[in-house]
Design a protein around this motif. Sequence first.
Motif, PDB file in Angstrom:
ATOM      1  N   ASP A 316     -14.199  97.380   6.644  1.00 37.81           N
ATOM      2  CA  ASP A 316     -13.562  96.337   6.320  1.00 37.81           C
ATOM      3  C   ASP A 316     -14.228  95.036   6.762  1.00 37.81           C
ATOM      4  O   ASP A 316     -14.353  94.070   6.254  1.00 37.81           O
ATOM      5  CB  ASP A 316     -12.063  96.096   6.586  1.00 37.81           C
ATOM      6  CG  ASP A 316     -11.291  97.326   5.651  1.00 37.81           C
ATOM      7  OD1 ASP A 316     -11.897  97.640   4.702  1.00 37.81           O
ATOM      8  OD2 ASP A 316     -10.042  97.423   5.996  1.00 37.81           O
ATOM      9  N   GLU A 317     -14.614  95.303   8.279  1.00 43.24           N
ATOM     10  CA  GLU A 317     -15.466  94.009   8.670  1.00 43.24           C
ATOM     11  C   GLU A 317     -16.602  93.720   7.861  1.00 43.24           C
ATOM     12  O   GLU A 317     -17.099  92.652   7.671  1.00 43.24           O
ATOM     13  CB  GLU A 317     -15.824  94.502  10.116  1.00 43.24           C
ATOM     14  CG  GLU A 317     -14.625  95.070  11.111  1.00 43.24           C
ATOM     15  CD  GLU A 317     -14.794  96.544  10.835  1.00 43.24           C
ATOM     16  OE1 GLU A 317     -13.803  97.044  10.289  1.00 43.24           O
ATOM     17  OE2 GLU A 317     -15.599  96.925  11.416  1.00 43.24           O
ATOM     18  N   SER A 320     -15.917  91.745   4.859  1.00 44.79           N
ATOM     19  CA  SER A 320     -15.405  90.605   5.226  1.00 44.79           C
ATOM     20  C   SER A 320     -16.535  89.539   5.706  1.00 44.79           C
ATOM     21  O   SER A 320     -16.608  88.535   5.192  1.00 44.79           O
ATOM     22  CB  SER A 320     -14.265  90.638   6.349  1.00 44.79           C
ATOM     23  OG  SER A 320     -13.090  91.149   6.057  1.00 44.79           O
ATOM     24  N   SER A 324     -17.657  86.141   3.803  1.00 42.27           N
ATOM     25  CA  SER A 324     -17.970  84.703   4.518  1.00 42.27           C
ATOM     26  C   SER A 324     -19.184  84.292   4.445  1.00 42.27           C
ATOM     27  O   SER A 324     -19.544  83.312   4.133  1.00 42.27           O
ATOM     28  CB  SER A 324     -17.255  84.834   5.763  1.00 42.27           C
ATOM     29  OG  SER A 324     -18.404  85.575   6.353  1.00 42.27           O
ATOM     30  N   GLU A 329     -13.771  83.937  -0.668  1.00 40.57           N
ATOM     31  CA  GLU A 329     -12.442  84.202  -0.076  1.00 40.57           C
ATOM     32  C   GLU A 329     -11.466  83.945  -1.272  1.00 40.57           C
ATOM     33  O   GLU A 329     -10.610  84.988  -1.591  1.00 40.57           O
ATOM     34  CB  GLU A 329     -11.819  83.780   1.062  1.00 40.57           C
ATOM     35  CG  GLU A 329     -11.033  84.320   1.802  1.00 40.57           C
ATOM     36  CD  GLU A 329     -10.923  86.038   2.080  1.00 40.57           C
ATOM     37  OE1 GLU A 329     -10.177  86.570   1.711  1.00 40.57           O
ATOM     38  OE2 GLU A 329     -11.997  86.203   2.581  1.00 40.57           O
TER      39      GLU A 329
END
Length: 337
Positions: A316-317, A320, A324, A329
């Motif tokens: 997940d990191e 994300s 970014s 988003e």
Amino acid sequence: TVKTRSTIAKKIEKDAPEAQYLAVNPDEITRLQEESKKIPYKMEIVWRNVALFAALHFGAAIGLYQFFFEAKWQTVIFTFLLYVFGGFGITAGAHRLWSHKSYKATTPMRIFLMLLNNIALQNDVIEWARDHRCHHKWTDTDADPHNTTRGFFFAHMGWLLVRKHPQVKEQGAKLDMSDLESDPVLAFQRRHYFPLVILSCFVLPTIIPVYFWGETAFIAFYTAATFRYCFTLHATWCINSAAHYFGWKPYDHSVSPVENVFTTIAAVGEGGHNFHHTFPQDYRTSEYSLKYNWTRVLIDVAATLGLVYDRKTVADEVISRQISKHGSEEHREKSIM
Ligand code: ST9
Ligand code: ZN
């Protein structure tokens, strides 16, 4: 764009060494685009395919009518199940297992997926996967069999009606397909492809409704075989066309694939195409849409039964961070279903 793609390539090499062959090399893409301008290319229509696809669509129109107005309810359910399970032969089999190696499967599971794959009649898995690896590695260049810069119709089905661009053959020949060529299940499919697909795509779908619930052969042939085959083809082709044109790009702005909910539903969970091109090593092929990602459910159930293992996912990191830096988003939120 170039920077984004090389970052992704490095990430793939680090996260999933087995998926290295899909790592996009931006310098190579630029070189191919330059070279392609120099290659004399004249589009050559393959009239045999035009005639066969015209006949298929004519038959499918008859089947569509019968599906809604004449077929027995058992035939309607059977047609739907053939579409879903034949679809799994493409999504869980040719695509996520064999083209991308995004998970591993035991021999019984590989045999099961190869048998399902025959129902969909989309070329043998080795040929399908070679075209698909070309598509990921050289997306939207002339080495991509369904290059979207040649238009929506070409990307959808036009590419099957003309001879391939010389760059597809030249570049594709450089891909390492030995992992698939050494799989005895795929070698068996290739050796017996013609009888296997005639039996699985047309003969059995006609005989089963006639034998088990007294459907007429005419209706069974046009609904469960012809219409269902044509519908599955379009659901698959939409990933190459609609899922490169209409939707959101939460994970990477610089590529043409998008997140498209309609194609997620029609293609049993494959419409998270911006995610998939950004993280081709992830067996889920999308971050969300679990309730429509039936292919993921099949793979997870098979894992529970011990038939599937080593399912690869991206943390997940990492997702994300990717959003970014190179995505949005806002588009991610729009894509959550
Ligand atoms: C079909 C496939 O529909 C659909 C694939 C879609 C993929 C979608 C992916 C999206 C993600 C997954 C989502 C799934 C969702 C599923 C949802 C389900 C509910 N590299 O082919 P030839 C060589 S198939 C290297 O004759 P032509 C080849 O080896 C439908 N080499 O080219 C050969 O060499 P040699 C049914 C390559 O003459 C030589 O080139 N099938 C490559 O240009 C000649 O090969 C059909 O309709 C490569 N990539 O003809 C058949 N490619 O001579 C259609 C080729 O040494 N195909 N080579 O053996 C044809 O008729 C022809 O291929 C052609 C091109 C006319 C299109
Ligand atoms: Zn793919």
